[in-house]
Design a protein around this motif. Structure first.
Motif, PDB file in Angstrom:
ATOM      1  N   GLY A  27     -17.281  44.612 -67.994  1.00 53.48           N
ATOM      2  CA  GLY A  27     -18.579  44.355 -68.611  1.00 53.48           C
ATOM      3  C   GLY A  27     -19.092  42.962 -68.256  1.00 53.48           C
ATOM      4  N   PHE A  28     -20.220  42.628 -68.802  1.00 56.85           N
ATOM      5  CA  PHE A  28     -20.927  41.376 -68.545  1.00 56.85           C
ATOM      6  C   PHE A  28     -20.594  40.374 -69.647  1.00 56.85           C
ATOM      7  N   LEU A  93     -16.982  49.661 -68.871  1.00 54.52           N
ATOM      8  CA  LEU A  93     -17.380  49.169 -70.196  1.00 54.52           C
ATOM      9  C   LEU A  93     -18.744  48.502 -70.100  1.00 54.52           C
ATOM     10  N   SER A  94     -19.647  48.966 -70.954  1.00 52.33           N
ATOM     11  CA  SER A  94     -20.963  48.346 -71.125  1.00 52.33           C
ATOM     12  C   SER A  94     -21.703  48.245 -69.795  1.00 52.33           C
ATOM     13  N   MET A  95     -21.853  47.046 -69.189  1.00 52.42           N
ATOM     14  CA  MET A  95     -22.515  47.012 -67.885  1.00 52.42           C
ATOM     15  C   MET A  95     -21.736  47.876 -66.895  1.00 52.42           C
ATOM     16  N   TYR A  98     -23.174  51.166 -67.237  1.00 56.27           N
ATOM     17  CA  TYR A  98     -24.479  51.307 -66.555  1.00 56.27           C
ATOM     18  C   TYR A  98     -24.237  51.591 -65.058  1.00 56.27           C
ATOM     19  N   ARG A 132     -33.588  38.684 -71.255  1.00 51.87           N
ATOM     20  CA  ARG A 132     -32.578  38.595 -70.173  1.00 51.87           C
ATOM     21  C   ARG A 132     -33.084  37.690 -69.042  1.00 51.87           C
ATOM     22  N   MET A 151     -22.631  35.129 -76.667  1.00 55.49           N
ATOM     23  CA  MET A 151     -21.979  36.400 -76.338  1.00 55.49           C
ATOM     24  C   MET A 151     -20.773  36.718 -77.219  1.00 55.49           C
ATOM     25  N   LEU A 155     -19.691  40.347 -78.649  1.00 54.21           N
ATOM     26  CA  LEU A 155     -18.646  41.131 -77.972  1.00 54.21           C
ATOM     27  C   LEU A 155     -17.546  41.554 -78.938  1.00 54.21           C
ATOM     28  N   MET A 190     -29.790  44.123 -64.911  1.00 53.98           N
ATOM     29  CA  MET A 190     -29.756  44.909 -66.161  1.00 53.98           C
ATOM     30  C   MET A 190     -31.158  45.050 -66.749  1.00 53.98           C
ATOM     31  N   ILE A 217     -23.577  46.066 -79.843  1.00 50.68           N
ATOM     32  CA  ILE A 217     -24.455  46.186 -78.657  1.00 50.68           C
ATOM     33  C   ILE A 217     -24.757  47.657 -78.378  1.00 50.68           C
ATOM     34  N   HIS A 243     -17.411  45.585 -79.671  1.00 49.49           N
ATOM     35  CA  HIS A 243     -17.849  46.037 -78.344  1.00 49.49           C
ATOM     36  C   HIS A 243     -16.694  46.035 -77.333  1.00 49.49           C
TER      37      HIS A 243
HETATM   38  C1  MLT Z   1     -21.775  44.016 -71.454  1.00 50.83           C
HETATM   39  O1  MLT Z   1     -20.868  43.939 -72.284  1.00 50.83           O
HETATM   40  O2  MLT Z   1     -21.580  44.398 -70.286  1.00 50.83           O
HETATM   41  C2  MLT Z   1     -23.168  43.570 -71.851  1.00 50.83           C
HETATM   42  O3  MLT Z   1     -23.158  43.152 -73.172  1.00 50.83           O
HETATM   43  C3  MLT Z   1     -24.173  44.658 -71.618  1.00 50.83           C
HETATM   44  C4  MLT Z   1     -25.567  44.298 -72.018  1.00 50.83           C
HETATM   45  O4  MLT Z   1     -25.865  43.111 -72.211  1.00 50.83           O
HETATM   46  O5  MLT Z   1     -26.401  45.213 -72.106  1.00 50.83           O
END
Ligand code: MLT
Length: 266
Positions: A27-28, A93-95, A98, A132, A151, A155, A190, A217, A243
């Protein structure tokens, strides 16, 4: 850890174990280290691959905006470079989730299973996308340190922060040492990502979605909705975490992933 060249860039890649390929996408604004407990567990049965996304950890940075599609294509190029030709289970995970949607869309022939941890199918609202872009500029001016205080509370569940400070600290260090340009490029990517809800009913690989009970999140309700739209998908809520479920509750997450992969022929 090895460095693998794909086109113009080199990626940092952790590979362990032999067997069917199982790939982890972080994730990010983190790197492959967030998967340490999963790498340890699953490398006994799988060929586990965990890379740092471009612009994160020790991987080269390239591009001022990196779309989720580009990270997904990097993964396909990495598999070619590693000579992985078996279908793989992809866990993001998360990003990382995506990116997994895009990998399914663009490289479905390479995929055997999807594991979506604490992620979203929706795009950013215009306000979230604008924030963002501002954050990207701030990180370029001030460095990634400015992200830590923003963050970490998003998180990790508050009780993890008080009861498991070492885990939380280790991720704070990862954020502090992130590459500003890579972080900014991911934030811009993102902000541009699309809503994939319309794709969900077409997903035809075994899919597991899991969500930390207190995820701030990607909430349980939102994840439950998208999991219900994927034919046959399993959905699990991991108690007592936020998260970062794979880090906060690694044993439970590993059990669920292991059971899913066994039951669905992985
Ligand atoms: C992540 O955990 O990758 C980020 O929180 C994703 C997001 O900011 O949408």
């Amino acid at each position: 850890m090895s460095r693998i060249r794909i086109g113009e860039i080199e990626l940092n890649v952790e590979q362990r174990g032999t067997g069917r390929p199982l790939l982890f996408v972080h994730g990010f604004p983190l790197d492959h280290q967030m998967w340490e407990r999963q790498i340890d567990e699953f490398s006994e049965q799988f060929h586990v691959v965990a890379r740092d996304l471009r612009g994160f950890g020790g991987s080269d940075c390239h591009g001022s905006t990196v779309l989720m599609e580009e990270y997904a294509d990097d993964l396909a190029h990495l598999l070619e470079a590693l000579g992985v030709d078996q279908k793989l289970a992809l866990c993001g995970l998360s990003m990382g989730g995506y990116i997994a949607w895009q990998f399914w869309r663009r490289h479905a022939e390479r995929l055997s299973h999807l594991i979506l941890c604490d992620t979203r199918a929706l795009a950013d609202t215009p306000e979230a996308a604008a924030t963002r872009l501002e954050t990207a500029e701030r990180v370029l001016r001030e460095g990634p340190n400015c992200l830590v205080d923003v963050m970490i509370p998003k998180l990790f569940w508050e009780r993890t922060r008080s009861q498991d400070p070492l885990v939380v600290e280790s991720m704070a260090r990862v954020i502090e040492s992130a590459q500003s340009a890579g972080v900014a490029a991911a934030l811009r990517g993102m902000a541009e990502r699309r809503d994939v809800t319309a794709w969900l009913s077409d997903i035809d690989v075994p899919t597991l979605a899991l969500c930390g009970q207190h995820d701030a999140i990607s909430t349980v309700a939102e994840m439950q909705d998208f999991a219900a739209a994927i034919p046959g998908a399993e959905f699990a809520v991991i108690p007592d975490c936020g998260h970062m479920a794979p880090l906060e509750r690694p044993r439970r997450v590993n059990e669920i992933i292991g059971d899913f992969l066994r039951a669905s022929g992985g």
